[in-house]
Design an enzyme around this catalytic site. Sequence first.
Site, short mmCIF file in Angstrom:
data_model
loop_
_atom_site.label_atom_id
_atom_site.label_comp_id
_atom_site.label_asym_id
_atom_site.label_seq_id
_atom_site.Cartn_x
_atom_site.Cartn_y
_atom_site.Cartn_z
N GLU A 318 0.83 -1.21 0.00
CA GLU A 318 0.00 0.00 0.00
C GLU A 318 0.87 1.26 0.00
OE1 GLU A 318 -2.95 0.80 3.26
OE2 GLU A 318 -4.41 0.67 1.63
N HIS A 347 7.10 -27.19 2.06
CA HIS A 347 6.24 -28.26 1.56
C HIS A 347 5.11 -27.69 0.71
CE1 HIS A 347 8.00 -31.44 4.17
NE2 HIS A 347 8.43 -30.36 4.78
N LYS A 451 -13.89 2.18 -3.84
CA LYS A 451 -14.96 2.56 -2.90
C LYS A 451 -16.06 3.31 -3.62
CE LYS A 451 -12.14 3.23 1.26
NZ LYS A 451 -11.70 4.22 2.25
#
Lengths: 528, 528
Positions: A318, A347, A451
């Site tokens: 960010e 793994h 937004k």
Amino acid sequence: MSWNRFKKHFLHSADLGFSMDISRMNFPDDFLASMEEPIQKAFSDMEALEKGAIANPDENRMVGHYWLRNPELAPSENLQRAIRQNLEDIKTFAANIHGGHVEGASGPFTNLLLIGIGGSALGPQFVNQALGHPQRDKLALHFFDNTDPDGMQTILAGLNGQLGRTLCIVVSKSGSTAETRNGMLEAQAAYTAAGLDFAKHAVAITGEESQLDRLAVDQGWLKRFPMWDWVGGRTSELAGVGLLPAALQGIDIHALLDGAAAMDRVTRQREAKKNPAALLALMWFYATQGRGEKDMVILPYKDRLMLFSKYLQQLIMESLGKESDLDGKTVNQGIAVYGNKGSTDQHAYIQQLREGVNNFFVTFIEVLRDQEGEPVPVEDGFTSGDFLQGFFLGTRSALHENKRESITLTIKQISPRSIGMLVALYERAVGLYASLININAYHQPGVEAGKKAASSVLKLKKKIIDLLRSSPESLTVDQISEQIGNDSDPELVFKLLEHLAANPQRNIAKTEGNDQFSATYVFSTSAK
Amino acid sequence: MSWNRFKKHFLHSADLGFSMDISRMNFPDDFLASMEEPIQKAFSDMEALEKGAIANPDENRMVGHYWLRNPELAPSENLQRAIRQNLEDIKTFAANIHGGHVEGASGPFTNLLLIGIGGSALGPQFVNQALGHPQRDKLALHFFDNTDPDGMQTILAGLNGQLGRTLCIVVSKSGSTAETRNGMLEAQAAYTAAGLDFAKHAVAITGEESQLDRLAVDQGWLKRFPMWDWVGGRTSELAGVGLLPAALQGIDIHALLDGAAAMDRVTRQREAKKNPAALLALMWFYATQGRGEKDMVILPYKDRLMLFSKYLQQLIMESLGKESDLDGKTVNQGIAVYGNKGSTDQHAYIQQLREGVNNFFVTFIEVLRDQEGEPVPVEDGFTSGDFLQGFFLGTRSALHENKRESITLTIKQISPRSIGMLVALYERAVGLYASLININAYHQPGVEAGKKAASSVLKLKKKIIDLLRSSPESLTVDQISEQIGNDSDPELVFKLLEHLAANPQRNIAKTEGNDQFSATYVFSTSAK
């Protein structure tokens, strides 16, 4: 590895109990010298920032997270006093909770539900896991960090019967973050359904005079703590956002702050090769060509640090992921960050790291102290901790052999102090790197677009619902789009209708058509 | 978006309750046609694999995870019988546990501790979180998935006093995975310390005649379940590895299997544009140029799917991250995978995705059904679920606006069936993509190097400990390296000594020298 190259590029601070090894980054011998001028400029930018310059020009804000652990650096007495007072208030409040002087409807608080998202949750989640202990924590922490109603219901189901002893902290600087507001309303509804007064269990951390601040005053919440506009969400772990839940959990917040302050001291020095934050920023620059060309894989070999990569994902991406530089030039910067923990991730994807596309560099984090108490012998006198270190060293060497680069950070142990150090190290590395690539690390202009788009989506949804409520007929996507007109985008209309039809409580019934797009939708209270 | 392009590239399966939208991937109109020949070859490879061909040539193994949900496809009656028998055994064992016919020293089992790593933990962790519920789960699940002793001690602290009602499943195909072996020994020590007989609480899932299998027989564990060499760890969620813990938790494992079988049916068809697994593989190929040039960001808008990206990280990166192709050519393949969940991640790194370096494509996962029961109204008649969808649609559109590509998968709801579908979808997409880029998706040759290196590290550590135990004098790193001779690497010696000195129980005392590398180390039982 050459022992000489290692010794040359191994930086140790006895004071911090911290080391950094950049010998496995294959930068040429003259790299550090070639970066001397830009890194000195970065140091100067940082000095100005720490003195209160407007380091976030777009938002016309100072950037003050370094003052939180060094109040005397804050550029005014008011700010210094505010920081100290807040710390006192946090300690007093935590003492009152722990002492049972402030309690819930059913008795002393045993649980803490923190409602926040992004910078208001990632730091607390990281620190909670890094320093928590099921038997020693004074409160058990839970989080609402999204607007997923099912996610919240699941957390609430785990708290069933315990809400009367659950303290709820709502964290939102603006007080208007929708996810957090929704979380608060969902929590409030649960307290009310349990016959409890939410206000008597609620605390706000928010900007003065924010929507949330006024609500907390109106409803008479237990307490309010401030959020300042000079502390960004992603650097708020050592502000009230991080310190209050940590103190309530029983973590030594002075040690957190001291660790950060100690790292600040070491990383403030202008000799780059003695400054781990500068070296980190320089290695990022080297590895990614200053253009985000490689991903940063964070691999702590310690379960307690598993959320650190998620925390760094926000802090780094960010801060650095920006379209324009400070001169307004389009640069599309950033560094992608991912990782979980070793040796578990060996793994999972070490196969690709060792053999596959070489588009990354690794940051290993080593913790020297394995555990408290007596270890269990597992094989040939070795402990589980020996194996953990063995896998770290083995994997690092296997990657190096195949020309995959890595940085290694070593801390002596996991403690509030070392966690504070790590937070401060990365905060400063991000700030210095931002100077190297000439961007503003402290704003997030790209978040607004999503937004705003979300808000138009909801407006459109309302129009659809209103239309269907007033329409006796069953309508197709195209018919609805046409009737709504201007604002309408048939794809969005389709997505919204599908969502409404899938949730029976919304009373929108769908009748399948000949194909996927000729289905019709109608308002019907019998849709349930 | 254009409504027409959307309609053209929106694939819906009513049978599955599943949709896929690739309209926001900007592939040219002739892309799918141009890939017709390679994708047909991929279908043929997959057909051969499903019929029992040696699809993992390096290890000379069949690849049979598709048989697990379709036993009648398995190429021999023995295999068919083994699959069916195992499923019956799992159901019977779970019924015995739930019914209290098999119980722990302190009564019916209430907790389950699963010890495994990689493919033996990621699937069970994902499914546990995706389908769990704190009040309805029949057993509460806990995991040892690493060899971090402190991590294990923390889990055990949470189980304090409850071990007598905690069932322990140890999962390791070879039975010799060190992390899992260590986890078993740490658990065993805890049971013993609590005065309990570990064997009476233990179950093994392992290969026949493995080290673990023999141990379980010798010690008289409660039960053993098989792991077959034709099921790889990362595709074992629908084998005993995933089904046993799921059944014990109370999840409908038939629905998991049915969902996978239904997705298999749809993704087996050879018309690519109707086959979501093929389209997924083709989109990966388009986005990454078939060379891993972009990262895959997985963004499910649902808390329950948060671990899906971690699960996919293994499935995809370990399968595709390969140095050589099937012809032995060096290709350094792979696709980096990361992500957590929306809308939470919007507050973490969407800033970079929207504005920063365009080195990724997103896979959104949308879940239409928001929640059980009545929603809480949060604003203007909207629910938290409306906001969640609004943020998903808004972010997707904001990314699209800035030419960031995305795929959208939509499922009707989170259920055992839909989780089985998602697992099967990605298993097949990985297999098809591997054919497109001509690699073996079913081996992991790169993992061995790290393990071998770790083993030499431990051997060196033993030499150091032996040397110090027999040496009356305090020695430097260089002195120790010299005395050990041949196998010694001073950097490794240094790292190992620092680890030993930081753990007081190891009895190695360090005396600081003039600089970091002239410290001396000595064996001393007073080091504690």
